[in-house]
Design an enzyme around this catalytic site. Sequence first.
Site, mmCIF file in Angstrom:
data_model
loop_
_atom_site.group_PDB
_atom_site.id
_atom_site.type_symbol
_atom_site.label_atom_id
_atom_site.label_comp_id
_atom_site.label_asym_id
_atom_site.label_seq_id
_atom_site.Cartn_x
_atom_site.Cartn_y
_atom_site.Cartn_z
ATOM 1 N N ARG A 26 19.659 1.654 0.893
ATOM 2 C CA ARG A 26 20.986 1.034 0.841
ATOM 3 C C ARG A 26 20.819 -0.470 0.982
ATOM 4 O O ARG A 26 19.913 -0.948 1.655
ATOM 5 C CB ARG A 26 21.861 1.562 1.973
ATOM 6 C CG ARG A 26 22.164 3.021 1.825
ATOM 7 C CD ARG A 26 23.239 3.452 2.808
ATOM 8 N NE ARG A 26 23.542 4.850 2.596
ATOM 9 C CZ ARG A 26 23.191 5.826 3.410
ATOM 10 N NH1 ARG A 26 22.536 5.552 4.523
ATOM 11 N NH2 ARG A 26 23.518 7.062 3.140
ATOM 12 N N HIS B 78 0.827 -1.203 0.000
ATOM 13 C CA HIS B 78 0.000 0.000 0.000
ATOM 14 C C HIS B 78 0.865 1.258 0.000
ATOM 15 O O HIS B 78 1.939 1.300 0.599
ATOM 16 C CB HIS B 78 -0.885 0.046 1.245
ATOM 17 C CG HIS B 78 -1.692 -1.204 1.460
ATOM 18 N ND1 HIS B 78 -1.997 -2.083 0.468
ATOM 19 C CD2 HIS B 78 -2.263 -1.703 2.571
ATOM 20 C CE1 HIS B 78 -2.731 -3.056 0.950
ATOM 21 N NE2 HIS B 78 -2.891 -2.866 2.230
#
Length: 173
Positions: A163, A100
Site C-alpha cells: 500500500r 537481494h
Amino acid sequence: MNIFEKMLYIALSAPMRVREWLYCKSLQEKVDCGKNVTFLPTASIDGVHVSIGDNSLIAGEITAFWNGFVDIGEDCYVGPGTRIVAKADITIGDHVLISHGVTIADEDQNKIHSVHIEDDVWVGFDCSILPGTHIGKCAIIGAGSVVVGEIPAYALVVGNPARVFRIDEYAQA
C-alpha cells in the site's frame, strides 16, 4: 579438440577465480549487453531475449521463456538471489536498484501480464512483484512487500499487499 572442449579444459584446470571470470564472460556473450556490464558468479541467465544497459551489475537469475523479453536499463543493480522470470515482457528502467531475494514475474497461474518498472526505483529485500505491475518513477518499495497493480511515481510503498505509505510531493516539484 573444438573450442568448447578447449574452454572446458581450461576452466577445469584453472584456479577458481579464472573459472569465475570465464563463466561471467560467457554470460556477457549470451545476452545483449551494453558497455561495462558486470556479472557476478552468482548470476545466471537463461533465454535469448535479454537486454542489459551500460554499467549494470547483475548478481541474480534472469530467465526469459519462449517469447519472453527482459529489458534492463543503464546503471542498474540486480542483487543475489533475485529471480526475474519472463514469459511476456519485463521492462526495468535506468538507475533501478533491486535488492537481494526479490522475485519479479509476469506469469501467475497461466495469466500473463507484463511488468514495467520505471527509472530510479528502489526495490527492498525479499519483495515480490507480481504480474501486471507498473511501478512509477522514483518509487521506493519497502522490504518484504508484495506488489501488484499501479504504483504512482515518487511513492513509498510497504506491506503485504503493498500500500502507498506516502507520496513525496517535494520531489515532484
